[in-house]
Enzyme design. Structure first.
Site, PDB file in Angstrom:
ATOM      1  CE  LYS A   1     -39.568  56.561   2.049  1.00 32.14           C
ATOM      2  NZ  LYS A   1     -39.510  56.734   1.550  1.00 32.14           N
TER       3      LYS A   1
ATOM      4  N   PRO B   1     -27.987  53.230   3.507  1.00 30.14           N
ATOM      5  CG  PRO B   1     -27.311  51.169   2.860  1.00 30.14           C
ATOM      6  CD  PRO B   1     -26.803  52.568   3.607  1.00 30.14           C
TER       7      PRO B   1
HETATM    8  P1  NAD Z   1     -27.985  53.272  -2.211  1.00 32.11           P
HETATM    9  O1  NAD Z   1     -27.338  51.327  -1.464  1.00 32.11           O
HETATM   10  O2  NAD Z   1     -27.990  53.322  -3.986  1.00 32.11           O
HETATM   11  O3  NAD Z   1     -26.557  53.987  -1.829  1.00 32.11           O
HETATM   12  C1  NAD Z   1     -26.172  53.779  -0.024  1.00 32.11           C
HETATM   13  C2  NAD Z   1     -24.982  54.731  -0.510  1.00 32.11           C
HETATM   14  O4  NAD Z   1     -24.374  54.414   0.935  1.00 32.11           O
HETATM   15  C3  NAD Z   1     -24.099  53.326  -1.094  1.00 32.11           C
HETATM   16  O5  NAD Z   1     -23.309  53.725  -2.358  1.00 32.11           O
HETATM   17  C4  NAD Z   1     -22.827  52.898  -0.252  1.00 32.11           C
HETATM   18  O6  NAD Z   1     -21.644  52.665  -0.656  1.00 32.11           O
HETATM   19  C5  NAD Z   1     -23.195  53.923   0.908  1.00 32.11           C
HETATM   20  N1  NAD Z   1     -23.062  54.011   2.089  1.00 32.11           N
HETATM   21  C6  NAD Z   1     -22.715  52.684   3.401  1.00 32.11           C
HETATM   22  N2  NAD Z   1     -22.532  52.636   4.556  1.00 32.11           N
HETATM   23  C7  NAD Z   1     -21.129  54.233   4.517  1.00 32.11           C
HETATM   24  C8  NAD Z   1     -21.084  54.491   5.584  1.00 32.11           C
HETATM   25  N3  NAD Z   1     -20.880  54.077   6.346  1.00 32.11           N
HETATM   26  N4  NAD Z   1     -20.190  55.654   4.771  1.00 32.11           N
HETATM   27  C9  NAD Z   1     -20.237  56.114   4.144  1.00 32.11           C
HETATM   28  N5  NAD Z   1     -20.984  56.046   3.109  1.00 32.11           N
HETATM   29  C10 NAD Z   1     -21.506  54.347   2.952  1.00 32.11           C
HETATM   30  O7  NAD Z   1     -29.260  53.411  -1.725  1.00 32.11           O
HETATM   31  P2  NAD Z   1     -30.564  54.303  -1.887  1.00 32.11           P
HETATM   32  O8  NAD Z   1     -31.603  54.181  -3.185  1.00 32.11           O
HETATM   33  O9  NAD Z   1     -29.262  55.747  -2.382  1.00 32.11           O
HETATM   34  O10 NAD Z   1     -31.071  54.789  -0.571  1.00 32.11           O
HETATM   35  C11 NAD Z   1     -30.761  55.424   1.028  1.00 32.11           C
HETATM   36  C12 NAD Z   1     -31.175  54.850   1.377  1.00 32.11           C
HETATM   37  O11 NAD Z   1     -32.863  56.168   0.667  1.00 32.11           O
HETATM   38  C13 NAD Z   1     -32.193  54.561   1.749  1.00 32.11           C
HETATM   39  O12 NAD Z   1     -31.815  54.146   3.202  1.00 32.11           O
HETATM   40  C14 NAD Z   1     -33.860  54.226   1.899  1.00 32.11           C
HETATM   41  O13 NAD Z   1     -33.830  52.919   1.988  1.00 32.11           O
HETATM   42  C15 NAD Z   1     -34.159  55.667   0.952  1.00 32.11           C
HETATM   43  N6  NAD Z   1     -34.524  55.638  -0.206  1.00 32.11           N
HETATM   44  C16 NAD Z   1     -34.607  55.228  -1.315  1.00 32.11           C
HETATM   45  C17 NAD Z   1     -34.962  55.941  -2.344  1.00 32.11           C
HETATM   46  C18 NAD Z   1     -34.439  54.993  -3.832  1.00 32.11           C
HETATM   47  O14 NAD Z   1     -36.304  55.210  -4.703  1.00 32.11           O
HETATM   48  N7  NAD Z   1     -33.935  54.712  -4.348  1.00 32.11           N
HETATM   49  C19 NAD Z   1     -36.294  56.703  -2.216  1.00 32.11           C
HETATM   50  C20 NAD Z   1     -36.561  56.678  -1.399  1.00 32.11           C
HETATM   51  C21 NAD Z   1     -36.135  56.414  -0.295  1.00 32.11           C
END
Ligand code: NAD
Length: 296
Positions: A171, A66
């Site tokens: 980004k 995240p």
């Molecule tokens: P999300 O919250 O759905 O997923 C994050 C995952 O990381 C969760 O499953 C969580 O349990 C896991 N996690 C957290 N800490 C951890 C650790 N120490 N070890 C292992 N796993 C851990 O978030 P997302 O939507 O998948 O976004 C992830 C990143 O991508 C973010 O930085 C977000 O800004 C970026 N992003 C998201 C999107 C989107 O459309 N969702 C698009 C572009 C970029």
């Protein structure tokens, strides 16, 4: 075959890991949420009980977490990537974080002789599932060319923005614009609805007019206009409001450091903060539409 460790299997990481498996890669996965690990293993991934276990034999490590606090703890912690990755590992962080944190972890990795790129993505969960993400890399030419073949399994546009941290700068600028576009598109659609127009007809008109933009093409915020987007699924999944607020804070901090003027982003940040405070933190960011559409 090279061994890949994938850490962070959320809305984005889950489908990205699935695409690596579909491409025939050897993938070991870890997430703090056991159900996310189980879902990846159902598609052929190998489970790990910790990040340390996942990375210990990996030639390539990809993280999708995240925020910077999670990335720093995964990379710099006692059980993390810097102390425990293989000496010649290639490490790719695709989380969206501030450029300085990306430089901090990147320099720690590179000073130990390994290679690192910051490689945040654009394209949303649909792009992650379809393998059509845009990757925006920061790092050395050598690290970028090592990362490119693996990222080609996950995306169709792969850019080298500049040195370490440059991927994150690009980004953050992109997401700042996206926040403004989503709020502005919502505002325009609701104005049309309030004046008797059908939002689908209005969307079709704007798509062929000067107001056309990515949110209208791929991510319409008005429920019922477009299928297979969060607005037609009670704003579940997608890109959470709390993550958009994180990115707007990153943009505003970068603007403060460079003395840049970002009035549109400042207003967007205020709107998304209010929206988050109204109970929408875990909803998709296109739910900002509901702020304009509430009963009058
Ligand atoms: P999300 O919250 O759905 O997923 C994050 C995952 O990381 C969760 O499953 C969580 O349990 C896991 N996690 C957290 N800490 C951890 C650790 N120490 N070890 C292992 N796993 C851990 O978030 P997302 O939507 O998948 O976004 C992830 C990143 O991508 C973010 O930085 C977000 O800004 C970026 N992003 C998201 C999107 C989107 O459309 N969702 C698009 C572009 C970029």
């Amino acid at each position: 075959m090279k061994k890949i460790a994938f850490i962070g299997l959320g809305n984005m990481g889950g489908p990205m890991a699935a695409n690596l498996l579909d491409a025939g890669c050897d993938v070991t996965v870890f997430d703090l949420v056991p159900a996310a690990v189980e879902a990846a293993c159902a598609k052929g991934a190998k489970p790990a009980g910790s990040a340390k276990e996942a990375i210990k034999e990996a030639d390539i490590i990809i993280s999708m977490l995240p925020a910077a606090t999670h990335v720093k703890s995964l990379y710099l912690g006692d059980d993390g990537i810097v102390p425990h990755a293989k000496p010649d590992a290639l490490i790719i962080d695709s989380s969206t974080i501030d450029a300085q944190s990306a430089r901090d972890v990147g320099e720690a990795i590179e000073s130990s002789g390994r290679h690192f790129v910051d490689a945040p993505v654009s394209g949303g969960t649909a792009g992650a599932a379809a393998g059509t993400l845009t990757f925006i890399m920061g790092g050395t030419d050598e690290a970028v060319s090592m990362a490119r073949p693996i990222l080609e399994h996950l995306g169709k546009n792969i850019f080298h923005a500049g040195p370490l941290g440059a991927g994150q700068v690009a980004k953050i600028c992109n997401n700042m614009l996206l926040a403004v576009l989503m709020a502005g598109t919502s505002e325009a659609l609701q104005l049309a609805i309030d004046n008797g127009l059908d939002p689908k007809v209005m969307s079709d008109i704007m798509l062929q007019s000067s107001g056309s933009n990515w949110t209208l093409e791929k991510y319409n915020p008005c429920p019922g206009v477009m299928e297979n987007v969060p607005s037609s699924n009670d704003y579940a999944g997608g890109f959470m409001v709390k993550l958009m607020n994180k990115d707007l804070t990153l943009a505003m901090n970068a603007a403060a450091q460079s003395s840049s003027s970002t009035p549109m982003a400042a207003l967007a940040q205020s709107l998304y903060r209010l929206h988050q405070g109204n109970g929408f933190a875990d909803k998709d960011f296109s739910s900002i539409f509901s702020m304009f559409s509430s009963e009058k």
